[in-house]
Design a protein around this motif. Structure first.
Motif, PDB file in Angstrom:
ATOM      1  N   ALA A 115       0.839  -1.195   0.000  1.00 49.07           N
ATOM      2  CA  ALA A 115       0.000   0.000   0.000  1.00 49.07           C
ATOM      3  C   ALA A 115       0.875   1.245   0.000  1.00 49.07           C
ATOM      4  O   ALA A 115       0.577   2.248  -0.664  1.00 49.07           O
ATOM      5  N   ARG A 116       1.994   1.191   0.711  1.00 48.27           N
ATOM      6  CA  ARG A 116       2.923   2.322   0.735  1.00 48.27           C
ATOM      7  C   ARG A 116       3.647   2.464  -0.606  1.00 48.27           C
ATOM      8  O   ARG A 116       3.930   3.585  -1.048  1.00 48.27           O
ATOM      9  N   VAL A 117       3.924   1.336  -1.252  1.00 48.38           N
ATOM     10  CA  VAL A 117       4.528   1.381  -2.589  1.00 48.38           C
ATOM     11  C   VAL A 117       3.591   2.097  -3.558  1.00 48.38           C
ATOM     12  O   VAL A 117       4.028   2.950  -4.349  1.00 48.38           O
ATOM     13  N   GLN A 118       2.321   1.773  -3.482  1.00 49.81           N
ATOM     14  CA  GLN A 118       1.345   2.430  -4.354  1.00 49.81           C
ATOM     15  C   GLN A 118       1.312   3.937  -4.096  1.00 49.81           C
ATOM     16  O   GLN A 118       1.258   4.742  -5.040  1.00 49.81           O
ATOM     17  N   GLU A 119       1.379   4.329  -2.843  1.00 50.88           N
ATOM     18  CA  GLU A 119       1.404   5.752  -2.500  1.00 50.88           C
ATOM     19  C   GLU A 119       2.619   6.438  -3.105  1.00 50.88           C
ATOM     20  O   GLU A 119       2.532   7.560  -3.615  1.00 50.88           O
ATOM     21  N   VAL A 120       3.772   5.785  -3.067  1.00 53.29           N
ATOM     22  CA  VAL A 120       4.999   6.359  -3.637  1.00 53.29           C
ATOM     23  C   VAL A 120       4.840   6.545  -5.131  1.00 53.29           C
ATOM     24  O   VAL A 120       5.163   7.609  -5.680  1.00 53.29           O
ATOM     25  N   TYR A 121       4.358   5.534  -5.817  1.00 57.82           N
ATOM     26  CA  TYR A 121       4.157   5.644  -7.264  1.00 57.82           C
ATOM     27  C   TYR A 121       3.219   6.804  -7.592  1.00 57.82           C
ATOM     28  O   TYR A 121       3.502   7.624  -8.468  1.00 57.82           O
ATOM     29  N   HIS A 122       2.110   6.866  -6.894  1.00 54.03           N
ATOM     30  CA  HIS A 122       1.136   7.934  -7.163  1.00 54.03           C
ATOM     31  C   HIS A 122       1.746   9.309  -6.893  1.00 54.03           C
ATOM     32  O   HIS A 122       1.502  10.260  -7.640  1.00 54.03           O
ATOM     33  N   SER A 123       2.539   9.411  -5.854  1.00 60.50           N
ATOM     34  CA  SER A 123       3.120  10.708  -5.512  1.00 60.50           C
ATOM     35  C   SER A 123       4.139  11.172  -6.546  1.00 60.50           C
ATOM     36  O   SER A 123       4.439  12.366  -6.639  1.00 60.50           O
ATOM     37  N   HIS A 124       4.665  10.245  -7.342  1.00 60.53           N
ATOM     38  CA  HIS A 124       5.619  10.587  -8.397  1.00 60.53           C
ATOM     39  C   HIS A 124       4.975  10.599  -9.779  1.00 60.53           C
ATOM     40  O   HIS A 124       5.669  10.628 -10.800  1.00 60.53           O
ATOM     41  N   GLY A 125       3.635  10.551  -9.804  1.00 64.94           N
ATOM     42  CA  GLY A 125       2.922  10.720 -11.065  1.00 64.94           C
ATOM     43  C   GLY A 125       2.739   9.465 -11.889  1.00 64.94           C
ATOM     44  O   GLY A 125       2.351   9.538 -13.057  1.00 64.94           O
ATOM     45  N   GLU A 126       3.000   8.286 -11.316  1.00 63.85           N
ATOM     46  CA  GLU A 126       2.838   7.048 -12.059  1.00 63.85           C
ATOM     47  C   GLU A 126       1.673   6.245 -11.498  1.00 63.85           C
ATOM     48  O   GLU A 126       1.372   6.302 -10.304  1.00 63.85           O
ATOM     49  N   SER A 127       1.007   5.504 -12.377  1.00 61.85           N
ATOM     50  CA  SER A 127      -0.143   4.679 -11.990  1.00 61.85           C
ATOM     51  C   SER A 127       0.333   3.362 -11.393  1.00 61.85           C
ATOM     52  O   SER A 127       1.401   2.857 -11.740  1.00 61.85           O
ATOM     53  N   LEU A 128      -0.504   2.800 -10.534  1.00 63.16           N
ATOM     54  CA  LEU A 128      -0.240   1.468  -9.989  1.00 63.16           C
ATOM     55  C   LEU A 128      -1.522   0.943  -9.366  1.00 63.16           C
ATOM     56  O   LEU A 128      -2.067   1.559  -8.450  1.00 63.16           O
ATOM     57  N   ARG A 129      -1.996  -0.192  -9.885  1.00 62.23           N
ATOM     58  CA  ARG A 129      -3.227  -0.801  -9.386  1.00 62.23           C
ATOM     59  C   ARG A 129      -2.957  -2.256  -9.033  1.00 62.23           C
ATOM     60  O   ARG A 129      -2.620  -3.058  -9.892  1.00 62.23           O
ATOM     61  N   TRP A 130      -3.054  -2.574  -7.742  1.00 61.38           N
ATOM     62  CA  TRP A 130      -2.927  -3.958  -7.317  1.00 61.38           C
ATOM     63  C   TRP A 130      -4.222  -4.700  -7.599  1.00 61.38           C
ATOM     64  O   TRP A 130      -5.318  -4.124  -7.488  1.00 61.38           O
ATOM     65  N   ARG A 131      -4.122  -5.990  -7.910  1.00 64.32           N
ATOM     66  CA  ARG A 131      -5.324  -6.798  -8.133  1.00 64.32           C
ATOM     67  C   ARG A 131      -5.187  -8.144  -7.425  1.00 64.32           C
ATOM     68  O   ARG A 131      -4.091  -8.696  -7.307  1.00 64.32           O
ATOM     69  N   THR A 132      -6.311  -8.663  -6.966  1.00 66.66           N
ATOM     70  CA  THR A 132      -6.345  -9.958  -6.299  1.00 66.66           C
ATOM     71  C   THR A 132      -6.193 -11.076  -7.334  1.00 66.66           C
ATOM     72  O   THR A 132      -6.258 -10.843  -8.548  1.00 66.66           O
ATOM     73  N   LYS A 133      -6.029 -12.282  -6.845  1.00 71.69           N
ATOM     74  CA  LYS A 133      -5.927 -13.413  -7.772  1.00 71.69           C
ATOM     75  C   LYS A 133      -7.197 -13.562  -8.601  1.00 71.69           C
ATOM     76  O   LYS A 133      -7.143 -13.823  -9.812  1.00 71.69           O
ATOM     77  N   ALA A 134      -8.359 -13.388  -7.967  1.00 74.69           N
ATOM     78  CA  ALA A 134      -9.623 -13.482  -8.701  1.00 74.69           C
ATOM     79  C   ALA A 134      -9.703 -12.420  -9.791  1.00 74.69           C
ATOM     80  O   ALA A 134     -10.192 -12.682 -10.903  1.00 74.69           O
TER      81      ALA A 134
END
Length: 273
Positions: free
Chosen positions: A207-226
């Protein structure tokens, strides 16, 4: 035989934000990145030191997928969307080492990849490589591109690869639509390989990795196995199905050496009936 996507000197390198391909290049020890990319990578490493393990596992997965499709499935033409900055061995080098007559169409929207596209076009004399500057969010531009239509035979099986790409499309409906549109044009007997980002194995840190990406202007979407499985709807999954990328047809030497928490990606290959 090869073709290039345009003159290097006319490329707008687009350095106003971090870009996933350039972060990847920095982590792998490349030289084609900028301060924003380095800052994003270092900030991510601060919260998730395993980023380098994860990205190396992703590249290893790509190589195994390429070899599997060429050697085990007999595929001789490929569409690789999300090419990334050239780092040898590139996809075409892997498949053409097995089948020199293989044809590969690369697609990416990073202007730095375009600037170095000629490094992707070192095809064997028997085969062919070409490059399309396009965004995967506009699949019609990809499937109608003269470079694709002039290189691949859409009546014969194609290996489509989207390795570590769909997490840059954060809207689920759009991500599924994009993948489905491209899969739909593939003939029967084609294969679709993907690596899909997930936080299933260490959600708090990622979740913190996603925050870092977003703060630097890059997209990041985690998804579950389903959610990852849904990209393969209507297709026949190859063994072992959808698993973390380091567990997909692993190198025996590497088995048991990587902690699951260090890998934030599911991977699979599926056949189109």
């Amino acid at each position: 035989m090869s073709e290039t996507g345009g003159p290097e000197e006319q490329v707008d390198l687009g350095t106003d934000r971090a870009h996933g391909a350039r972060i990847y290049d920095y982590i792998l020890g490349g030289k084609d990145h900028y301060e924003l990319d380095r800052a994003a990578a270092e900030a991510t490493l601060q919260v998730w030191p395993s980023l380098r393990i994860h990205m190396n596992a992703n590249r290893s997965f790509m190589h195994r997928v390429a070899r599997h499709l060429a050697a085990e499935k007999g595929i001789r033409q490929f569409l690789d969307i999300g090419t990334g900055i050239p780092t040898s061995p590139n996809f075409h080098e892997v498949v053409q080492a097995i089948a020199p007559d293989s044809r590969v169409v690369y697609v990416d929207n990073d202007p730095i990849v375009l600037a170095h596209a000629r490094a992707l076009l070192t095809s064997t004399p028997e085969g062919r490589t070409t490059y399309i500057q396009a965004d995967m969010r506009e699949p019609e531009k990809i499937i109608s591109a003269p470079e694709l239509l002039g290189t691949l035979d859409l009546t014969r099986p194609i290996g489509l690869t989207l390795i570590a790409m769909v997490h840059f499309i954060e809207d689920d409906d759009e991500a599924y639509r994009v993948v489905r549109r491209i899969v739909d044009v593939l003939p029967s007997g084609s294969y679709f390989a993907a690596a899909v980002a997930t936080d299933d194995f260490d959600p708090e840190v990622l979740a913190r990795v996603q925050e870092v990406y977003h703060s630097h202007g890059e997209s990041l979407r985690w998804r579950t196995k389903a959610q990852a499985e849904k990209f393969f709807d209507g297709l026949e999954l190859e063994e072992p199905g959808i698993v973390q990328i380091h567990k997909w047809h692993p190198d025996p030497v590497e088995v048991g050496r990587v902690d699951d928490r260090d890998i934030a990606m599911y991977g699979a290959i599926a056949r189109k009936p």
